[in-house]
Design an enzyme around this catalytic site. Structure first.
Site, PDB file in Angstrom:
ATOM      1  N   ASP A 291       0.837  -1.193   0.000  1.00  0.00           N
ATOM      2  CA  ASP A 291       0.000   0.000   0.000  1.00  0.00           C
ATOM      3  C   ASP A 291       0.879   1.254   0.000  1.00  0.00           C
ATOM      4  O   ASP A 291       1.937   1.282   0.627  1.00  0.00           O
ATOM      5  CB  ASP A 291      -0.902  -0.015   1.237  1.00  0.00           C
ATOM      6  CG  ASP A 291      -1.983   1.041   1.186  1.00  0.00           C
ATOM      7  OD1 ASP A 291      -2.780   1.016   0.234  1.00  0.00           O
ATOM      8  OD2 ASP A 291      -2.037   1.881   2.095  1.00  0.00           O
ATOM      9  N   GLU A 334       1.000  -0.533  -5.221  1.00  0.00           N
ATOM     10  CA  GLU A 334      -0.166   0.370  -5.247  1.00  0.00           C
ATOM     11  C   GLU A 334       0.375   1.756  -5.606  1.00  0.00           C
ATOM     12  O   GLU A 334       0.855   2.497  -4.752  1.00  0.00           O
ATOM     13  CB  GLU A 334      -0.867   0.361  -3.885  1.00  0.00           C
ATOM     14  CG  GLU A 334      -2.195   1.125  -3.870  1.00  0.00           C
ATOM     15  CD  GLU A 334      -2.039   2.570  -3.461  1.00  0.00           C
ATOM     16  OE1 GLU A 334      -2.209   3.449  -4.341  1.00  0.00           O
ATOM     17  OE2 GLU A 334      -1.754   2.837  -2.287  1.00  0.00           O
ATOM     18  N   ASP A 387     -10.885   1.681  -0.749  1.00  0.00           N
ATOM     19  CA  ASP A 387     -11.035   3.091  -0.371  1.00  0.00           C
ATOM     20  C   ASP A 387     -11.996   3.859  -1.288  1.00  0.00           C
ATOM     21  O   ASP A 387     -12.265   5.035  -1.024  1.00  0.00           O
ATOM     22  CB  ASP A 387      -9.675   3.793  -0.402  1.00  0.00           C
ATOM     23  CG  ASP A 387      -8.825   3.473   0.819  1.00  0.00           C
ATOM     24  OD1 ASP A 387      -9.391   3.110   1.864  1.00  0.00           O
ATOM     25  OD2 ASP A 387      -7.590   3.578   0.715  1.00  0.00           O
TER      26      ASP A 387
END
Length: 500
Positions: A291, A334, A387
């Protein structure tokens, strides 16, 4: 990463059905694997498996490597003889079966697990030897002290606990041996259940993609015990914290509050802490999504005490030096958000696949990098992430002008990728299904669809709204009926049609 074209589903373990308030590693997880197999899916993507803390986010854990004891399954413990059904059957674990209630889990599940541990201890005379695992020592000591202090953040502990030292650690283990070994047991039991499930998945052709947050929470064992890893001030308060700068979505930016790393220290130690963390991840997963990957190129640092992220600055990260010995790992980057030349260069150097998001694709700009016709193979394509607003709701919320542009782009991309699309058919559900189909049709190596988008769900199914604390975040769950044969057959058809 293998060159095979594959498809999969993003659904966190907590979102699975169960009778006890949260998805677990029990029978419903195995049924989900069976469902994926029949749908010809090859990847199950989950969110971080770390314990949740304040705010219920798996990205703000008390430990970067510990495992979430909420996911331990009661029925598995009963089958092992560690619980009776009466130990948990009549306890309240949820108010709404479609939502995880973390406060009920916090108040009720640990008590049941403690009962199971006492039975485990009685049945295993050598349990101390079984559980003497140095990998879980930090977490177990930290949680023992947390429990002694009503689970307050370590920064609010009395002075006798607040500053780590080896003597304190030894005294805690000796004085509170039973509590310490309980937390050790939660890790032992989780791993037993996880490894069995993971083996079952692999035996059925399903690989698991995990997720590693870049940052750790301030209230974590790492900051308490290893403050040298971070840029901290007096009494180990942060000097700088992480976040994102203002953009078209958030005029104040995002103030995450995580302490930022002392990269000079990590470089001097050969990134030892990081290497151990990544190794622990690959002991759990077949693929690892990192991430906020851009934070290894440059990271956004905000002075501690600021109320918004407006006054932050970009600082150079470790860049390729960090990854030079990790190029053979199945890592997914990501690479979303503000992407500049250092990030692009790092992506080229590592050759890790990045991510493309179809929710961002249809805005009328031909050069939009999220349009499938602009992809190369070395990407993962998603309709959205944990998200994002679920795709169906995103389409519903478009203005008439935006929807006209959206339809024009969607029709154009459908022609490009040989996907049938009828612009005369109305409704966000039809468009949502067609966007999912475009993901399968794209050249991207891996196609991953969040379950919410496969089910055409709206804002009620959003997994997380970034930079907010809400009981709506991280609490979404599916029903057993959501895993329908109809959806299974549609996914299998996409796999066959687009050679995944």
């Amino acid at each position: 990463m293998a060159n095979d074209r594959k498809a999969g589903v993003l659904l966190h373990v907590t979102s699975l059905p169960s009778k006890y308030g949260v998805g677990t590693l029990g029978s419903e997880a195995y049924k989900f694997v069976d469902w994926l197999k029949k749908a010809k899916m090859k990847i199950w993507q989950v969110l971080p498996l770390t314990p949740t803390n304040y705010g219920d986010s798996p990205y703000q854990s008390v430990s970067s490597t510990a495992l979430n004891y909420y996911l331990i399954d009661f029925d598995v413990l009963r089958e092992k003889g560690l619980l009776k059904e009466s130990d948990y059957k009549n306890i309240k674990f949820y108010w709404d079966e479609k939502r995880v209630d973390y406060s009920l889990l916090f108040n009720n599940k640990v008590k049941v697990l403690e009962k199971a541990f006492q039975n485990f201890k009685a049945q295993n005379k050598n349990y101390e030897e079984i559980l003497k695992n140095e990998a879980n020592k930090d977490f177990s000591v930290f949680m023992t002290i947390k429990a002694l202090n009503n689970y307050k953040a370590w920064s609010e502990w009395p002075l006798e606990y607040k500053k780590y030292n080896p003597c304190l650690e030894d005294n805690i283990i000796k004085k509170y041996k039973d509590a310490y070994y309980f937390w050790q047991w939660t890790q032992y039991e989780f791993l037993e259940e996880w490894n069995k499930l993971h083996t079952y998945a692999k035996d059925n052709g399903i690989e698991i993609m995990g997720d590693m947050p870049l940052y750790v929470a301030y209230d974590s064992v790492e900051v308490w015990k290893y403050p040298e890893l971070f840029i901290l001030g007096r009494d180990n308060e942060p000097k700088e914290v992480a976040g994102c700068p203002p953009d078209c979505f958030t005029e104040d930016g995002q103030l995450w509050g995580n302490p930022v790393y002392d990269w000079d220290y990590h470089r001097a130690t050969g990134y030892k802490w990081w290497d151990e963390r990544i190794k622990a991840c690959f002991n759990l997963y077949d693929y690892l999504r990192i991430d906020h990957f851009r934070g290894f190129a440059d990271y956004y640092s905000i002075p501690y005490g600021e109320k918004t992220a407006r006054n932050g600055r970009w600082i150079e990260g470790p860049r390729f030096d960090f990854f030079k010995d990790k190029l053979d790992l199945n890592i997914v980057a990501e690479d979303l958000g503000f992407i500049d030349e250092p990030v692009r260069e790092l992506m080229k150097q590592t050759k890790y696949p990045g991510m493309k998001i179809l929710e961002f694709a249809f805005d009328g700009h031909e050069d939009n990098e999220h349009k499938p016709s602009n992809y190369t193979e070395n990407y993962l394509v998603y309709t959205g992430t944990h998200d994002n607003m679920p795709l169906n709701q995103y389409i519903k919320d478009l203005t008439d002008e935006e929807l006209e542009t959206y339809d024009k782009d969607l029709a154009s991309e459908a022609i490009e990728l040989c996907v049938e699309f009828d612009s005369n058919v109305s409704g966000s559900e039809y468009r949502c299904e067609k966007v999912c189909e475009l993901a399968f049709a794209s050249v991207a190596k891996l196609c991953i669809i969040p379950m919410q988008d496969l089910l055409n769900l709206g804002k009620e199914a959003r997994m997380n709204l970034p930079a907010t604390v809400s009981t709506d975040n991280w609490s979404y769950r599916i029903n057993k009926s959501d895993l329908s044969k109809e959806l299974q057959e549609r996914l299998a058809m996409y796999v066959d049609k687009y050679n995944r």
